[in-house]
Design a protein around this motif. Sequence first.
Motif, short mmCIF file in Angstrom:
data_model
loop_
_atom_site.label_atom_id
_atom_site.label_comp_id
_atom_site.label_asym_id
_atom_site.label_seq_id
_atom_site.Cartn_x
_atom_site.Cartn_y
_atom_site.Cartn_z
N ALA A 1 57.72 -32.05 -96.94
CA ALA A 1 56.50 -32.28 -97.70
C ALA A 1 56.78 -32.24 -99.20
O ALA A 1 56.21 -33.01 -99.97
CB ALA A 1 55.45 -31.23 -97.33
N GLU A 2 57.68 -31.36 -99.61
CA GLU A 2 58.04 -31.24 -101.02
C GLU A 2 58.46 -32.61 -101.57
O GLU A 2 57.96 -33.06 -102.60
CB GLU A 2 59.18 -30.22 -101.14
CG GLU A 2 59.48 -29.79 -102.55
CD GLU A 2 58.60 -28.64 -103.03
OE1 GLU A 2 57.76 -28.16 -102.25
OE2 GLU A 2 58.74 -28.25 -104.19
N GLY A 3 59.34 -33.25 -100.86
CA GLY A 3 59.84 -34.56 -101.30
C GLY A 3 58.80 -35.64 -101.18
O GLY A 3 58.72 -36.55 -102.02
N GLN A 4 57.97 -35.56 -100.14
CA GLN A 4 56.94 -36.58 -99.94
C GLN A 4 55.91 -36.52 -101.06
O GLN A 4 55.43 -37.55 -101.54
CB GLN A 4 56.28 -36.40 -98.57
CG GLN A 4 57.23 -36.74 -97.41
CD GLN A 4 56.89 -36.00 -96.14
OE1 GLN A 4 55.80 -35.47 -95.98
NE2 GLN A 4 57.84 -35.94 -95.22
N VAL A 5 55.55 -35.31 -101.48
CA VAL A 5 54.60 -35.18 -102.60
C VAL A 5 55.27 -35.69 -103.88
O VAL A 5 54.67 -36.43 -104.66
CB VAL A 5 54.16 -33.71 -102.78
CG1 VAL A 5 53.23 -33.58 -103.98
CG2 VAL A 5 53.46 -33.19 -101.53
N LEU A 6 56.52 -35.29 -104.06
CA LEU A 6 57.23 -35.64 -105.29
C LEU A 6 57.38 -37.15 -105.43
O LEU A 6 57.21 -37.71 -106.52
CB LEU A 6 58.60 -34.96 -105.27
CG LEU A 6 59.33 -34.80 -106.60
CD1 LEU A 6 58.44 -34.11 -107.62
CD2 LEU A 6 60.60 -34.01 -106.40
N ILE A 7 57.65 -37.81 -104.33
CA ILE A 7 57.84 -39.26 -104.42
C ILE A 7 56.48 -39.92 -104.69
O ILE A 7 56.40 -40.96 -105.36
CB ILE A 7 58.53 -39.81 -103.14
CG1 ILE A 7 59.34 -41.06 -103.47
CG2 ILE A 7 57.56 -40.11 -102.03
CD1 ILE A 7 60.59 -40.81 -104.24
N GLY A 8 55.40 -39.30 -104.20
CA GLY A 8 54.06 -39.77 -104.53
C GLY A 8 53.78 -39.62 -106.03
O GLY A 8 53.19 -40.49 -106.67
N CYS A 9 54.24 -38.47 -106.59
CA CYS A 9 54.13 -38.24 -108.03
C CYS A 9 54.85 -39.35 -108.79
O CYS A 9 54.33 -39.92 -109.76
CB CYS A 9 54.76 -36.90 -108.42
SG CYS A 9 53.87 -35.46 -107.86
N LEU A 10 56.07 -39.64 -108.34
CA LEU A 10 56.89 -40.64 -109.02
C LEU A 10 56.20 -42.00 -108.99
O LEU A 10 56.16 -42.72 -109.99
CB LEU A 10 58.27 -40.72 -108.35
CG LEU A 10 59.24 -41.74 -108.94
CD1 LEU A 10 59.56 -41.40 -110.39
CD2 LEU A 10 60.53 -41.80 -108.12
N ALA B 1 51.93 -40.03 -96.15
CA ALA B 1 50.99 -40.73 -97.03
C ALA B 1 50.02 -39.74 -97.67
O ALA B 1 49.69 -39.85 -98.86
CB ALA B 1 50.23 -41.80 -96.24
N VAL B 2 49.56 -38.77 -96.89
CA VAL B 2 48.64 -37.77 -97.45
C VAL B 2 49.38 -36.94 -98.50
O VAL B 2 48.82 -36.61 -99.56
CB VAL B 2 48.04 -36.88 -96.35
CG1 VAL B 2 47.15 -35.81 -96.96
CG2 VAL B 2 47.23 -37.72 -95.37
N CYS B 3 50.64 -36.64 -98.24
CA CYS B 3 51.45 -35.95 -99.25
C CYS B 3 51.53 -36.80 -100.52
O CYS B 3 51.43 -36.28 -101.63
CB CYS B 3 52.86 -35.69 -98.72
SG CYS B 3 52.99 -34.23 -97.68
N GLY B 4 51.72 -38.10 -100.34
CA GLY B 4 51.79 -39.01 -101.48
C GLY B 4 50.50 -38.96 -102.29
O GLY B 4 50.53 -38.93 -103.53
N LEU B 5 49.37 -38.91 -101.59
CA LEU B 5 48.07 -38.80 -102.25
C LEU B 5 48.00 -37.52 -103.09
O LEU B 5 47.49 -37.51 -104.21
CB LEU B 5 46.96 -38.82 -101.20
CG LEU B 5 45.54 -38.56 -101.73
CD1 LEU B 5 45.07 -39.72 -102.58
CD2 LEU B 5 44.57 -38.32 -100.59
N MET B 6 48.53 -36.42 -102.54
CA MET B 6 48.55 -35.17 -103.28
C MET B 6 49.41 -35.32 -104.54
O MET B 6 49.11 -34.72 -105.57
CB MET B 6 49.05 -34.02 -102.41
CG MET B 6 48.15 -33.64 -101.26
SD MET B 6 46.41 -33.50 -101.72
CE MET B 6 46.51 -32.14 -102.88
N GLY B 7 50.47 -36.13 -104.42
CA GLY B 7 51.29 -36.41 -105.60
C GLY B 7 50.48 -37.10 -106.68
O GLY B 7 50.57 -36.78 -107.86
N LEU B 8 49.63 -38.04 -106.26
CA LEU B 8 48.75 -38.73 -107.21
C LEU B 8 47.83 -37.73 -107.90
O LEU B 8 47.65 -37.77 -109.12
CB LEU B 8 47.93 -39.79 -106.45
CG LEU B 8 46.80 -40.44 -107.25
CD1 LEU B 8 47.33 -41.61 -108.03
CD2 LEU B 8 45.66 -40.87 -106.37
#
Lengths: 365, 510
Positions: free
Chosen positions: A93-102, A258-265
Amino acid sequence: MLSRFHISKRSSLSPQKAWLIRGGAILLALVICGIITTITTGLNPLDVYATIFQGAFGTARKSWVTWQNVSVLLGISLAVTPAFKMRFWNIGAEGQVLIGCLASAACMILFGDKLPNGLLILVMLLASLFAGGLWGFLPAFFNARWNTNETLFTLMMNYIATQLVAYYIIVWEVPKGSGKIGIINQNSQMGWLPQLAGQQYLLSILIVAILTGAMYIYLQYSKHGYEIAVVGESRRTASYAGIKVDRVIIRTMTLSGAVCGLMGLLLVSGINHTMTTTIVGGRGFTAVMVSWLAKFNPIAMIFTSLLLVFLDRGAGEISSVFSLNRSFADILTGIILFFIIGSEFFINYEIHLTNSAETEGERHV
Amino acid sequence: MGSPCAIKMENITKRFGTVTANDHINLELHEGEILSLLGENGSGKTTLMNMLSGIYFPDEGQIYVHGKPVTIASPKDAFDNGIGMIHQHFKLVDVFTAAQNIVLGLEEQGKFDLKAASARITEICQKYGFDIKPDQKVYDMSVSQKQTVEIVKVLYRGADILILDEPTAVLTPQETDKLFDIMRAMKKDGKSLIIITHKLHEVLDVSDRVAVLRKGEYIGGVLTKDANQQSLTDMMVGRSVTLNIDRPMPVDPQPRLAVKNLTVYDQLGVKRLDNVSFTANSGEILGIAGVAGSGQKELLESIAGLYPIARGEIMFYDPESGQEKNLVGMDPLDIKRAGVGMAFVPEDRLGMGLVGSMGMTGNMMLRSWRNGKGLFVDRKHPEQLANDVWKELEVVTPSTSFPVRRMSGGNVQKVLVGREIAQDPAVLMTAYAVRGLDINTSYTIYNLLTAEKMKGIAVLYVGEDLDVLLELCDRLVVLCGGQVSGVVDARTITKEEVGLLMTQHRKEDA
């Protein structure tokens, strides 16, 4: 006559009683923490507890930050839940959120002066969903196709995400040579999520609140949720019931990512407006604990994430107010968690005190 | 007490709950002999041997080793008494070498010396003619080599009494012959051996004496030279018991499911079904008999679309459209979508047929969850069905949401059978439907199956109790080593004849 413990599984326990046990565990944990506080620091434990509370909810500003932290942790916890309910050991999840941030940051920087704000946010949303989803899809695909180990795979994906972010921070650094991106689009505020009622964090909190309800319904009432529950219980039963196990694994992990990616946003465009390699701050891992503590129930996760954030915020406060080492706060947090997790044992099992002569006959070797 | 005994078991009894697995058993193993322990599945052979190897502890009785009374409370006690067991499922660490596996868990004094151990292993191998190298990794080994490592492990620990639990089940005929040569070599060296098996020709081939168990009781022992397949079968299956199961004649049986030349292999490449052909008719119960592991599980799973099929056809004759459909290559979903009404009560109830953590309602949904509107599952109908099954089959449970894992075995089975019958299938397959159930629940299941048969459904009943198979079914398919050794009329054939068909291995030419 020697007496000894005999442990047996409880046949059933009413929810009220279970909550009584949990409440008792927290109370007991607070007492133990109090004793340890007094012994080691000589402080009045009640003062310490009051300060912890002050740290989390002492002022309106502090309360907003606490709720914002809860929303981020809760959102990531919701994201990892479908995968864990499926017994897919996703620690990425750490990486999934981070890649969403990116993905969000990239859109903000590259299209900040090219697209109207509404369209830009839409593009950012799609990009972060896609990036996070991809980070979830890859380990699931390899697991379904070649039976690779998902734990290692998702862990490695974290490092890839971190290194990608580190690379782009240098590419986009402002000012040159600082090694930081700084606040993105500070003047134009392009790609920043709008403030609701003048509160910067309110929109993020609302989005996560909606997500909580949606995830609850998804897991509890949808066909997908049922498939996830069956696959998590037994892949053989799932095949027997005509569930395409591989497809469910890939779909669920993609959703999770995808939800992790949203959290990155939310982190980049709603809360921080910048990006660092440590922006997620280990919450991708803490989320796993939140999810398990709540037994994968999204509603219960509100409380478990609140508890963890509350303790963490309070810990920061006592370390500054009493000039204690921050590790001391971690000790208290550790004790409280230990008691909460330990109480589950007493909810699932009951202990009889029996004397050894009676149980001799039924002993299993 | 006469001649010296390597092992003497006196009045050994072991109960699991209300089930008596071993009932006052007396067994002797003479010094330097090979004893076959023969019996049907569930007759208590493995339980008895597990008490020698320290896995179980007897409730009653006394064990003597070389004439001395001993207490075997753990595997370590067994080794201290020179008893070693080679289990059916190997207990080896794949990424270790043979030598590492062999010394694993040994508590020897002094420095850990793998070289010295390897030398001793090589010595043992040369003595008995084993073909393993001490530094070979286990994952590189064939099944028979892995078994050899297990045997060497036991010998290395100084065992002079060896117990082999169905050692030939995983071996090819050639490997079996080799194993038997090794067993004879060990016997010549003064070791005493017990081999558990239900293959009669092997018993006659390798052993000096045979001891027979049936339903947890010791039936008797004979010298192998005085025995033949017929006499051993009689001892093993016993005399017929009348059960009085109601068995009406089939009404207008029509071919419903035809299996043609079906051949399957398991993950290790071992042939599990070999050219199996038979037809199941509507309105009859077709029994499938055979000792455990003869391919029953693979057969049902192949039909249900859960097992990869190498060759052959599974033809379904649709009673409504009259069309033929070949089910090979379909998964359970395809079969359902093709309109084939197939109900399946698998052997592994909680691991395959049900979801243990869910209640009755959740488990009813396993067959109907796709029916809900749009994205959401429909809970109403499954809830209704759960209530019906609860009432009609008298399932004992506090509620329809109580996890089925916590129910007793009989109630679990009622939930499973109830759900499968409720599907209104054209074919109903059951595997060991009454295993572990009390007599009343068993009759409930028999009556349900007969009622299904009278509705014109083709019922496949895989069973282990020959008495039941002979009284419940209309016809029997007898499996032996993955092959059909006979398709017979259950009304006229005798128990002894079925017993022979079950154990008569035709030796394959390669």
